[in-house]
Every structure is written in C-alpha cells, then in structure tokens.
Design a protein around this motif. Structure first.
Motif, short mmCIF file in Angstrom:
data_model
loop_
_atom_site.label_atom_id
_atom_site.label_comp_id
_atom_site.label_asym_id
_atom_site.label_seq_id
_atom_site.Cartn_x
_atom_site.Cartn_y
_atom_site.Cartn_z
N PRO A 142 -0.30 9.29 1.15
CA PRO A 142 1.14 9.52 1.07
C PRO A 142 1.68 10.32 2.24
N GLU A 143 0.92 11.29 2.71
CA GLU A 143 1.36 12.12 3.83
C GLU A 143 1.48 11.29 5.10
N ARG A 144 0.52 10.42 5.33
CA ARG A 144 0.56 9.58 6.54
C ARG A 144 1.69 8.56 6.45
N ILE A 145 1.91 8.00 5.28
CA ILE A 145 3.02 7.06 5.09
C ILE A 145 4.34 7.72 5.45
N THR A 146 4.55 8.92 4.95
CA THR A 146 5.80 9.65 5.25
C THR A 146 5.94 9.91 6.73
N MET A 147 4.88 10.33 7.38
CA MET A 147 4.91 10.64 8.80
C MET A 147 5.27 9.40 9.63
N ILE A 148 4.62 8.28 9.34
CA ILE A 148 4.88 7.06 10.09
C ILE A 148 6.29 6.55 9.82
N ALA A 149 6.68 6.55 8.55
CA ALA A 149 7.98 5.99 8.18
C ALA A 149 9.13 6.75 8.83
N ARG A 150 9.01 8.05 8.91
CA ARG A 150 10.10 8.85 9.48
C ARG A 150 10.30 8.59 10.97
N ASP A 151 9.25 8.08 11.62
CA ASP A 151 9.30 7.88 13.07
C ASP A 151 9.54 6.41 13.44
N ALA A 152 9.75 5.56 12.45
CA ALA A 152 9.77 4.11 12.69
C ALA A 152 11.05 3.66 13.39
N ARG A 153 10.90 2.60 14.19
CA ARG A 153 12.02 1.96 14.87
C ARG A 153 12.00 0.46 14.55
N LYS A 154 13.16 -0.12 14.44
CA LYS A 154 13.39 -1.56 14.25
C LYS A 154 12.96 -2.03 12.86
N PHE A 155 11.66 -2.02 12.57
CA PHE A 155 11.18 -2.28 11.21
C PHE A 155 9.77 -1.73 11.08
N LEU A 156 9.34 -1.55 9.84
CA LEU A 156 7.97 -1.17 9.54
C LEU A 156 7.18 -2.40 9.13
N TYR A 157 5.98 -2.51 9.66
CA TYR A 157 5.09 -3.62 9.33
C TYR A 157 4.18 -3.15 8.20
N LEU A 158 4.45 -3.63 7.00
CA LEU A 158 3.64 -3.26 5.84
C LEU A 158 2.53 -4.29 5.68
N VAL A 159 1.31 -3.83 5.79
CA VAL A 159 0.14 -4.70 5.67
C VAL A 159 -0.11 -4.95 4.18
N ALA A 160 -0.17 -6.21 3.78
CA ALA A 160 -0.25 -6.54 2.37
C ALA A 160 -1.58 -6.15 1.73
N TYR A 161 -2.62 -6.04 2.54
CA TYR A 161 -3.94 -5.69 2.02
C TYR A 161 -4.80 -5.21 3.17
N ALA A 162 -5.85 -4.49 2.85
CA ALA A 162 -6.81 -4.06 3.86
C ALA A 162 -7.67 -5.26 4.23
N GLY A 163 -7.76 -5.56 5.51
CA GLY A 163 -8.56 -6.70 5.94
C GLY A 163 -7.91 -7.40 7.11
N ILE A 164 -8.18 -8.70 7.25
CA ILE A 164 -7.69 -9.48 8.37
C ILE A 164 -6.61 -10.45 7.90
N THR A 165 -5.83 -10.96 8.86
CA THR A 165 -4.76 -11.87 8.53
C THR A 165 -5.32 -13.17 7.95
#
Length: 246
Positions: A142-165
């Motif tokens: 949760p702490e890292r999510i907040t840190m990244i989100a507060r600094d985001a520009r244009k859009f945030l890329y939310l990865v749907a799952y851990a792993g590869i595309t």
C-alpha cells in the motif's frame, strides 16, 4: 468514455506496415498507441510479443526506423514509445527525449525501469513535456502504491497480474484500485490479458485498457496478407472499444 491503448511492434513486418496499421487503428477508435521498440530480451512480455520483437530484429530493425515512423504516426494519434531500458541507456535518454519531441511523441513506457530507479531520469523527461508512465502491480505494498500514484503523469499502468503479458491470468484488484483512487485522480488503465472476450470485465472500475498480445498474434499470422492483418486488427480494436464502453 473509457480509453483504449493499443500496443504494436514497430518494424514488423516492416516500417511501412507499422505506419499503415497505426493510422488504421487511429481511425478504429484507438486513443493511444504504444509503438513497441524491438528488443532481444523483452522480460515482461510473453511468447507472442517476444516472437514479434525477434522477427523485427531479424528483418533489420534500427532505432531510426522508430523515429522515422513516429514522425508519420504521432501527428495522427497520441503516441508513446514502449521499450526496455537498454536502448534508452545505450543511446542516452536525451537522444530519446529529443527525438520524441521532434516527432510529437508524448512519452515512454519502460517496464524494466522501476519507479525508484527512474527518478534520476524523470526531471529531464518531464521538463520536455513528456510522460514516463508508471506501473503498479497487485504485489505492491500500500505504501508503494501511494508513492507511485501521487507522482504519476498521463495515466497509471495497472498490471492485471504478476507475470508476463498474454498469459490470461487474473487477480483481485479492488484493494489496489481503492488505494490508487485515494492517492490520485490520474486515470488508471489495465494491461495484461485483455482480449475482445475479456475486455468488458477487465475494464470494470478502471478508466481504460491496454491491449498488446491480442493484436500482435494477428501480426504473426502468416496466413494473412498485410491488408487482411490491418483489417482484422482494426476490427478487433473497434470491438474492444465498444465492449469496454457498454
């Protein structure tokens, strides 16, 4: 209106085709285009995009092909360059910034450059009016999510799952989304595993989706000629755009 971001591999089967496909996707309703930079070790991507990367390299892709194609594409559709950090580091971030500004490209997606390691480069990128898209994964604290989100520009890329595309997995993302929404109003786009069949469900509670492997599978289909590939990918894009906005 929810947004559709489309990834395609630059230079496969050739640069002229990339331009034609990009312009067709703009007409099909794609909002943002990721021009993938072919790389020999695309660690975040599954076998479909990896194969397209290798085929483009085998056909002689060079970074100048990306730059030249982008000058024809970026004036017609919001464009980002998606690539791994090695080429950016080797040629210099400044080179990519200058070429992006010249072509009208709006930013970069670098999946193997974590948020913390990107900090030295962000000022140079953002001062040029470009965005460096940040990733958030369901495994982030949760702490890292907040840190990244507060600094985001244009859009945030939310990865749907851990792993590869392209692997088609899914995870419960509600807690992650709630934490993001607490920290920022920046749009959230969901990537990994989005297809025409999954698009409506994947788009729930987010502002858009990012589609790559589903399109690149068509690029790799040697039973289709180039015109047929463009037609099929464009039709798929229209279908996904409709489904995410139902």
């Amino acid at each position: 209106m929810k947004r559709l971001v489309a990834y395609i591999t630059t230079g496969y089967p050739d640069s002229s085709f990339t331009v034609d496909l990009a312009l067709a996707l703009a007409e099909a309703g794609v909002d943002t285009l990721e021009l993938g930079i072919p790389f020999s070790d695309p660690v975040a991507d599954g076998p479909v995009i990896e194969s397209a990367n290798l085929r483009a390299l085998q056909r002689g892709f060079r970074l100048r092909d990306l730059f030249e194609a982008s000058r024809q594409i970026a004036p017609k559709i919001d464009t980002l360059w998606m690539g791994y950090f090695n080429p950016f580091y080797h040629r210099g971030i400044g080179t990519f910034v200058d070429e992006a500004v010249s072509a009208g490209v709006h930013g970069f997606i670098i999946p193997d450059l974590p948020y913390e390691e990107a900090r030295p480069y962000k000022p140079q990128i953002e001062e040029a009016g470009l965005a460096l898209i940040d990733f958030i994964a369901p495994t982030d604290t949760p702490e890292r999510i907040t840190m990244i989100a507060r600094d985001a520009r244009k859009f945030l890329y939310l990865v749907a799952y851990a792993g590869i595309t392209g692997s088609g997995r899914s995870e419960e993302l509600t807690p992650v989304l709630e934490k993001i929404r607490e920290a920022t109003d920046t749009p959230v786009y969901l990537g990994f595993g989005v297809t025409p069949e999954t698009a409506k469900e994947k788009a729930r509670n987010v502002d858009g989706v990012i589609v790559g492997s589903a399109f690149v599978k068509v690029l790799l289909d040697e039973s289709l000629n180039n015109t047929e590939k463009i037609g099929k990918i464009s039709a798929m894009a229209r279908e996904i755009k409709e489904r995410i906005n139902e």
